[in-house]
Design an enzyme around this catalytic site. Structure first.
Site: not given
Length: 425
Positions: A164, A304, A315, A333, A338, A397
């Site tokens: 990502c 994110h 975060e 998002k 996403h 990831f």
């Protein structure tokens, strides 16, 4: 290598997203703060049957020509976005020195639909039924390769795969190519198109996706107390980067500066973020150091914000700890879902538009900022704010953390007071 100049400018932007396939439609969609998630016919019968798709555009017609038959969907998205970005920059392959033009396009998965289709062909008809086009349609670097062909770009062509964070990694690498003097123009970004039963089932099986099947539009809920996973999307975002001095010399229009980029790795778990936020913090600190900013000079953070319980908690703690002055925070998002490898590049475009337009889009599906996080989350409606400096987070990831530092472009340079020494972050 000796670094050439100090300022890298964004001079062109192109995107194809679930919220719109042009800059104004995209911005309007973000500012409306309404999710684009819908049930998808191709996902019918699965435990998660919804996502955020690029609809309302005929990609083959938009691209034109006979070469579209060899392109997977993620390649078509990237090529259309790249063409638009180059046009926005006022550049043309007919007029540039292609040997000095690079292409860096991050991809997470590649042509998974072509792979699945050909596995079925192999099972049903044997080896002769497998398409000879499978490899060029499947390989993740096909996007970078096809864009380079279309743009006649003969400089470095790279296809970073950092899940990502791939789109953000591409922009960081592009910045390096310019500052190292290896390119004069770099077309960079990310693309992904994996709204397929196989990939959606895989993400759902690992518990990453929201299970709000009764309310797809309310499913992507960054930073909400009841968030339960992300909503998968697709799209592409491409930016044209040049050294600012070169852009100005040719009469170009710098839209913002990519002032810094930082990367670091959790080395913690294949899919879960390090709960301490150590790798993410190192990436933020590195981006601030490259940009020459103090933490208190950051006006805005594009989070994110996946709406997964672990990512958002990590975060939020990171932002609150590093930036006690409470910069505004948004998370696209909620609207876009996403978009995986494309997300870092698409959200970099969102940051540039925030710098240019003096507004921060709200987070979809968040009625009020939860007190538990202590963040200045933008909710409800767009917030008017003159933003000089923004950070865009991408945490992926594999433990890949990439942070981009984007600064408002001023022809006369930043105010002298802004040229401070970076404190320890």
């Amino acid at each position: 290598m000796t670094r050439v100049g100090t300022d890298v400018a964004v001079t062109g932007m192109g995107l194809v997203t679930p919220a719109g396939a042009d800059e104004d439609a995209f911005w309007d969609g973000l500012c409306a703060g309404v999710s684009t998630a819908r049930r998808r016919e191709e996902l019918a019968g699965l435990p998660v049957d919804f996502g955020c798709a690029v609809d309302g555009i005929d990609l083959d017609a938009a691209i034109g020509g006979r070469s579209v038959w060899r392109m997977a969907r993620f390649v078509k998205l990237a090529l259309l976005a790249a063409r638009r970005a180059v046009a926005d920059a006022g550049l043309s392959p007919d007029r540039w020195d292609g040997d000095r033009v690079g292409v860096v396009l991050g991809v997470g998965v590649g042509g998974v639909s072509a792979l699945v289709d050909n596995v079925r062909r192999l099972d049903g008809g044997g080896a002769e039924a497998v398409s000879p086009l499978l490899v060029p349609m499947m390989m993740p670097n096909a996007a970078a390769g096809e864009v380079a062909i279309a743009l006649r770009a003969h400089g470095p062509s790279l296809a970073p795969a950092t899940a990502c964070a791939s789109g953000a990694t591409a922009l960081a690498l592009a910045r390096d190519l310019l500052l190292d003097g290896r390119c004069d123009v770099v077309v960079a970004g990310g693309t992904d198109a994996v709204l397929t039963p196989l990939v959606v089932s895989a993400f759902a099986g690992m518990g990453a996706l929201s299970r709000r099947t009764g309310d797809p539009a309310g499913a992507s809920r960054p930073f909400a107390a009841d968030r339960d996973g992300f909503v998968i999307g697709e799209g592409a975002g491409v930016l044209v980067l040049e050294r600012a001095a070169d852009a100005l010399a040719r009469g170009g229009r710098p839209r913002a500066l990519l002032a810094g980029a930082g990367s670091a790795t959790d080395a913690h778990h294949p899919t879960a973020p390090d709960p301490s936020g150590g790798g993410a913090r190192k990436a933020v600190t590195a981006a601030l150091r490259e940009a020459g900013w103090r933490p208190d000079q950051v006006d805005h953070v594009n989070a994110h914000g996946t709406a997964t319980p672990l990512n958002d908690a990590m975060e939020a703690a990171l932002i609150a700890g590093l930036f006690p002055h409470r910069p505004s925070v948004t998370a696209p998002k909620g609207v876009l879902g996403h978009t995986l490898a494309a997300s870092g590049a698409i959200e970099a475009v969102a940051c540039v538009l925030t710098l240019e337009r003096g507004a921060v889009p709200p987070i979809a599906n968040l009625g009020a900022a939860p007190g538990e996080f202590g963040l200045d989350l933008v909710v409800g409606e767009p917030r008017a704010q003159e933003v000089e400096r923004a950070l865009s987070h991408s945490f992926a990831f594999g433990g890949h953390n990439v942070v981009l530092a984007l600064q408002r472009f001023r022809a006369d340079g930043p105010p002298p007071a802004d040229r401070g020494v970076l404190d320890n972050a």
